[in-house]
Scaffold this active site. Structure first.
Site, PDB file in Angstrom:
ATOM      1  N   GLU A  32       0.906  -1.196  -0.163  1.00 12.79           N
ATOM      2  CA  GLU A  32      -0.088  -0.002  -0.031  1.00 12.79           C
ATOM      3  C   GLU A  32       0.783   1.206   0.004  1.00 12.79           C
ATOM      4  OE1 GLU A  32      -3.912   1.666   2.708  1.00 12.79           O
ATOM      5  OE2 GLU A  32      -2.238   0.325   3.630  1.00 12.79           O
TER       6      GLU A  32
ATOM      7  N   LYS B  65     -10.710   1.403  -1.496  1.00 12.32           N
ATOM      8  CA  LYS B  65     -10.672   0.869   0.035  1.00 12.32           C
ATOM      9  C   LYS B  65     -12.081   1.110   0.711  1.00 12.32           C
ATOM     10  CE  LYS B  65      -7.698   0.948   3.925  1.00 12.32           C
ATOM     11  NZ  LYS B  65      -6.367   1.427   4.427  1.00 12.32           N
TER      12      LYS B  65
ATOM     13  N   CYS C 273      -5.550  -3.270   3.026  1.00 11.50           N
ATOM     14  CA  CYS C 273      -4.821  -3.058   4.481  1.00 11.50           C
ATOM     15  C   CYS C 273      -6.138  -3.348   5.457  1.00 11.50           C
ATOM     16  CB  CYS C 273      -4.308  -1.721   4.602  1.00 11.50           C
ATOM     17  SG  CYS C 273      -3.313  -1.587   6.283  1.00 11.50           S
TER      18      CYS C 273
END
Length: 288
Positions: free
Chosen positions: A43, A116, A153
């Site tokens: 990331e 995300k 993540c």
């Protein structure tokens, strides 16, 4: 037998974007030289992890996907090496900002963008300051080398995301990450928890997982994070088969067999025996 060779990279990052991208490119080339067909970068490899502090200047790092120089560079690289490259970017879309992943297929074609979904907010990880919640839903891409599910993540802590990607037919789950110590301390006991959570997704869905995490210390003494690497690949039963260390820029490579995973999923019957009509409470916040 259908085999797929996958790689995760991990690297330290500086404020020099060009240097970071060069380092990432070198790691991709190294992984490809070892036979990797799908190569996962961490990331935000273009920059330091800027979410550890509040500063309006960091909004200037965002750009539209269509105008992102790194995406063009990695697209050319994917075409040259004939590899799949998911690329983490800070995306600006009109008045909105997203923590995004651009999926680049072998041959360099951009298949689309995932934004995300889960945005954390904790000391040193002030992501709600910089990102809107993603609006794309969870993404599974049909690539040259199979169907690949991607999340980013904090998404990796949510079993619902992994299960949705499995239901959409993913042969492999990818999680680029930026995780390490808590702000201002050297507490890294989350490392094994972080791994075990994704190992659980792998085991529960009978799908291999690849996670890429950064390394190095970023920030000043009073505002620093130590990222603990430990990037890894699991087999389809959740066992870690290869793992990076906690300090080095490196690539890790492993070959998986998607046919073996498919047969095991079918034999276990966990998708056959699901009861979606009983899971309605998952659509609520409080389980009522």
């Amino acid at each position: 037998m259908t085999t797929l060779t996958v790689a995760a990279t991990q690297m330290s990052c500086t404020t020099d974007k060009k240097r970071n991208v060069r380092n990432a490119e070198a790691l991709v080339r190294e992984a490809a030289s070892k036979g990797a067909q799908v190569i996962l970068l961490q990331e935000f490899f273009e920059t330091e992890y800027f979410c550890r502090e509040h500063d309006d200047k960091f909004f200037d790092l965002a750009s539209p996907v269509s105008g992102n120089d790194t995406v063009r560079t990695m697209s050319d690289l994917a075409a040259e090496l004939d590899v799949v490259l998911p690329v983490s970017v800070y995306e600006r879309a009109n008045k909105s900002y997203f923590n995004s992943l651009v999926m680049i297929d072998a041959g360099g074609t951009i298949l689309g963008t995932y934004r995300k979904s889960h945005i954390p907010q904790a000391a040193g990880y002030w992501e709600k300051r910089y990102f809107n919640p993603g609006d794309t839903g969870f993404a599974v891409w049909q690539t040259k080398y199979g169907k690949i599910g991607t999340a980013i993540c904090w998404d990796q802590w949510f079993p619902e995301a992994a299960r949705i990607m499995a239901l959409e037919g993913a042969d492999l789950l990818l999680y680029p990450s930026a995780i390490g110590s808590n702000l201002g301390c050297d507490d890294t006991e989350s490392r094994r928890h972080w791994q075990r959570t994704m190992q659980g997704h792998s085991a529960a869905n009978v799908i291999p997982v690849v996670a890429s995490n950064r390394v190095g210390v970023e920030g000043s003494a009073e505002n620093s994070l130590r990222f603990y690497g430990s990037s890894f690949v699991t087999d389809h039963l959740g066992e870690i088969v290869v793992e990076g260390d906690q300090e080095s820029d490196m690539t890790i490579v492993s070959t998986i067999d998607t046919d073996v995973a498919l047969r095991r999923r079918n034999n276990l019957g966990m998708f056959r025996d699901r009861r979606p009509e009983l899971y309605g409470k998952l659509l609520t916040l409080d389980g009522s």
